[in-house]
Design an enzyme around this catalytic site. Structure first.
Site, short mmCIF file in Angstrom:
data_model
loop_
_atom_site.label_atom_id
_atom_site.label_comp_id
_atom_site.label_asym_id
_atom_site.label_seq_id
_atom_site.Cartn_x
_atom_site.Cartn_y
_atom_site.Cartn_z
N ASP A 219 34.60 40.23 40.40
CA ASP A 219 35.81 40.69 41.09
C ASP A 219 36.03 39.91 42.37
O ASP A 219 35.08 39.48 43.03
CB ASP A 219 35.67 42.18 41.40
CG ASP A 219 37.03 42.84 41.55
OD1 ASP A 219 38.05 42.19 41.29
OD2 ASP A 219 37.05 44.02 41.94
N ASN B 2 43.52 44.86 32.14
CA ASN B 2 44.06 43.66 32.81
C ASN B 2 45.38 43.16 32.20
O ASN B 2 46.07 42.34 32.80
CB ASN B 2 43.03 42.51 32.80
CG ASN B 2 41.92 42.71 33.81
OD1 ASN B 2 40.78 42.25 33.61
ND2 ASN B 2 42.21 43.39 34.92
C1 IPE Z 1 38.78 38.49 38.91
O1 IPE Z 1 39.16 39.00 40.13
C2 IPE Z 1 38.78 39.50 37.79
C3 IPE Z 1 39.53 39.07 36.58
C4 IPE Z 1 40.27 39.93 35.90
C5 IPE Z 1 39.45 37.70 36.08
P1 IPE Z 1 40.55 39.69 40.44
O2 IPE Z 1 41.65 38.91 39.82
O3 IPE Z 1 40.48 41.14 40.06
O4 IPE Z 1 40.61 39.54 42.02
P2 IPE Z 1 41.15 40.59 43.09
O5 IPE Z 1 40.51 41.91 42.81
O6 IPE Z 1 42.63 40.64 42.92
O7 IPE Z 1 40.74 40.01 44.40
MG MG Z 2 40.05 42.88 41.04
#
Ligand code: IPE
Ligand code: MG
Length: 228
Positions: free
Chosen positions: A2, A50
């Site tokens: 994350d 996501n």
């Molecule tokens: C990577 O981090 C996680 C994925 C889904 C690839 P994020 O995209 O969630 O990053 P933040 O939380 O917005 O900083």
């Molecule tokens: Mg994130």
């Protein structure tokens, strides 16, 4: 993994630059885990939630995934790493599925470490999928088992076998980057007794040294599994 988005935004860059940088970190951490003898490494790359991100970000992540597989398959072969996917990956775009299947097949004989990517993964859906498969197997087995006996045959070991992670041990350590204090639907069944390590470090800034800090913290834990 994350914090990619925040890492980029902190630098005035588009979020996708954080993802790009995050992939390089994946390579470093996989290599370090293999070097120090970790047997199973599971990375939460794309959750079933996501999909709600902007279409442009989702499609960038899919293309990045394909590039990662094309580029890193050789590293996996060289390091004797078996590539594995957990999650409903059959719902990913066909061009990604093709590379995933190829990578799993080509690395299937490797014994040094299992690298699992959680893709279109959700812990609750995994449990639903497990229960569905159990019911379907029982109904199609034609065993003529009495319902009560069939119900009694369901136990924790059976459920574990029917998870996407069937045959894999439960994680000893769960590392969460970017300081978030939640599980976010990751391996709900499997982490019952896993040790948690939360670091403020954003995933693109995570290094082999960060990994060793986590392992050092883990080493100091007293794991009692409900005992005393
Ligand atoms: C990577 O981090 C996680 C994925 C889904 C690839 P994020 O995209 O969630 O990053 P933040 O939380 O917005 O900083
Ligand atoms: Mg994130």
């Amino acid at each position: 993994m994350d914090g990619n988005g925040r890492w980029a935004v902190n630098r005035g860059l588009p979020r996708i630059e954080g993802h790009r940088r995050g992939v390089n970190v994946v390579k470093d951490i996989v290599t370090e885990c293999r070097r120090i003898g970790v047997k199973y490494l599971t990375l939460y790359a794309f959750s079933s939630e996501n999909w709600s991100r902007p279409e442009k970000e989702v499609s960038f992540l899919m293309r990045l995934l394909k590039l990662f597989l094309l580029k890193e398959k050789r590293t996996m072969m060289k390091n004797n790493i078996r590539f594995n996917v957990i999650g409903r990956y059959k719902e990913l775009p066909a061009f990604v599925q093709k590379e995933l299947t190829k990578a799993m097949k080509e690395t299937s004989g490797n014994k040094g470490m299992v690298l699992s990517l959680a893709l279109n993964y959700g812990g609750r859906i995994e449990i639903v999928d497990a229960v569905r498969r159990i019911v379907s197997d029982v109904l199609s087995s034609g065993s003529g088992m009495a319902p009560e006996n069939a119900a009694q045959a369901v136990n924790e070991d059976l459920l574990s076998d029917y998870m996407y992670t069937g045959g894999m041990p439960d994680p000893d350590l769960l590392i969460r980057t970017s300081g978030e204090l939640r599980v976010s639907n990751f391996l709900l069944w499997q982490i019952a007794y896993s040790e948690f390590y939360v670091t403020q470090t954003l995933w693109p800034d995570f290094t082999a040294a960060s990994l060793h800090e986590a392992l050092e913290a883990y080493r100091k834990r007293d794991r009692r599994f409900g005992g005393i």
